[in-house]
Scaffold this motif. Structure first.
Motif, PDB file in Angstrom:
ATOM      1  N   UNK A 248      14.776  26.456 -12.152  1.00  0.00           N
ATOM      2  CA  UNK A 248      13.627  27.354 -12.258  1.00  0.00           C
ATOM      3  C   UNK A 248      13.639  28.525 -11.300  1.00  0.00           C
ATOM      4  N   UNK A 249      14.764  28.728 -10.582  1.00  0.00           N
ATOM      5  CA  UNK A 249      14.846  29.836  -9.635  1.00  0.00           C
ATOM      6  C   UNK A 249      16.066  30.691  -9.928  1.00  0.00           C
ATOM      7  N   UNK A 250      15.941  31.989  -9.632  1.00  0.00           N
ATOM      8  CA  UNK A 250      17.046  32.909  -9.883  1.00  0.00           C
ATOM      9  C   UNK A 250      18.114  32.731  -8.815  1.00  0.00           C
ATOM     10  N   UNK A 251      19.341  32.475  -9.258  1.00  0.00           N
ATOM     11  CA  UNK A 251      20.474  32.343  -8.342  1.00  0.00           C
ATOM     12  C   UNK A 251      21.093  33.704  -8.088  1.00  0.00           C
ATOM     13  N   UNK A 252      21.287  34.463  -9.165  1.00  0.00           N
ATOM     14  CA  UNK A 252      21.856  35.804  -9.041  1.00  0.00           C
ATOM     15  C   UNK A 252      21.592  36.600 -10.314  1.00  0.00           C
ATOM     16  N   UNK A 253      21.721  37.920 -10.189  1.00  0.00           N
ATOM     17  CA  UNK A 253      21.630  38.798 -11.353  1.00  0.00           C
ATOM     18  C   UNK A 253      22.900  39.646 -11.355  1.00  0.00           C
ATOM     19  N   UNK A 254      23.759  39.399 -12.327  1.00  0.00           N
ATOM     20  CA  UNK A 254      25.056  40.068 -12.378  1.00  0.00           C
ATOM     21  C   UNK A 254      24.903  41.584 -12.490  1.00  0.00           C
ATOM     22  N   UNK A 255      25.707  42.300 -11.713  1.00  0.00           N
ATOM     23  CA  UNK A 255      25.719  43.753 -11.778  1.00  0.00           C
ATOM     24  C   UNK A 255      24.483  44.419 -11.213  1.00  0.00           C
ATOM     25  N   UNK A 256      23.697  43.664 -10.443  1.00  0.00           N
ATOM     26  CA  UNK A 256      22.460  44.216  -9.894  1.00  0.00           C
ATOM     27  C   UNK A 256      22.339  43.821  -8.421  1.00  0.00           C
ATOM     28  N   UNK A 257      23.172  44.461  -7.596  1.00  0.00           N
ATOM     29  CA  UNK A 257      23.221  44.129  -6.172  1.00  0.00           C
ATOM     30  C   UNK A 257      21.912  44.419  -5.459  1.00  0.00           C
ATOM     31  N   UNK A 258      21.133  45.363  -5.998  1.00  0.00           N
ATOM     32  CA  UNK A 258      19.867  45.736  -5.345  1.00  0.00           C
ATOM     33  C   UNK A 258      18.924  44.544  -5.240  1.00  0.00           C
TER      34      UNK A 258
END
Length: 229
Positions: free
Chosen positions: A79-89
């Motif tokens: 239920x938690x975001x680990x990472x968002x690819x291509x979005x280092x911000x």
């Protein structure tokens, strides 16, 4: 000999004047460049704010692509975001906020400035598929809490205790933002199947309609299903 010396003096003076003129031109050019950069930055911020405030209607193809981008780019675990690819911000913002929470009184100002910079970068570079209403609203809430923290950090309410309280409020707003992104991802994935069924049902309708009318109705049904909370 005197004529030679005088000529040399005039030549040196002319060279110095020429250099001074070049310096003035360089300063003028530098000022112009800085003004252009500032204007461009301001325009970019205004355009971003306007884009986030605007409700966008997506076609079937665009909405499907957004759902696919959500599913493939946003990695979620428990239920938690680990990472968002291509979005280092996004990861940079999380790091900046963690650094602020753990900062000492001596470097809290520097860490606060770093948080503001990373948050502004986060807003201006957010992928299109993340620009859904609930996420936009959550981003505005984070902005509100950061702004309140910045104002009170140097105002009459300035104190270590109040700073800590405001940082906790930023944390709550940031947690809500992550929650909205996770829910938006789930909504697109869950609704995509139903939305496509609605779309195909309208396309294959037996009603007396032109092909264009069927596609218009199908797109409308698809969008409504995708927007359904």
């Amino acid at each position: 000999m005197k004529k030679t010396i005088i000529a040399a003096v005039f030549a040196a003076a002319a060279l110095t004047a020429c250099k001074e003129s070049e310096k003035e031109k360089m300063v003028d050019i530098s000022d112009d460049v800085m003004n252009e950069v500032e204007d461009s930055t301001e325009d970019m911020m205004n355009n971003t704010e306007n884009a986030m405030d605007k409700t966008v209607s997506y076609t079937e193809e665009q909405a499907t692509q957004m759902a696919n981008d959500f599913e493939s780019n946003v990695e979620v675990k428990d239920g938690k975001i680990v990472s968002i690819k291509g979005y280092d911000a996004y990861s940079n913002l999380r790091t900046s906020f963690t650094d602020l929470k753990e900062s000492s009184a001596d470097n809290v100002k520097m860490k606060s400035e770093s948080l503001r910079a990373s948050f502004n970068s986060f807003k201006t570079s957010i992928p299109e598929y993340l620009r859904v209403d609930d996420v936009n609203d959550a981003i505005e809430d984070v902005e509100k809490e950061i702004k309140e923290y910045e104002e009170e950090m140097v105002g009459k309410k300035a104190s270590e205790k109040n700073n800590k309280k405001n940082i906790e409020k930023i944390q709550e707003a940031f947690d809500d933002l992550e929650k909205e992104m996770v829910q938006a991802r789930e909504k697109f994935i869950d609704n995509k199947k139903d939305a496509m069924e609605e779309y195909m049902e309208e396309i294959n309708s037996s009603r007396n309609q032109t092909t264009t009318e069927r596609y218009l109705d199908a797109t409308e049904e698809y969008n409504e299903e995708m927007k359904d909370k």
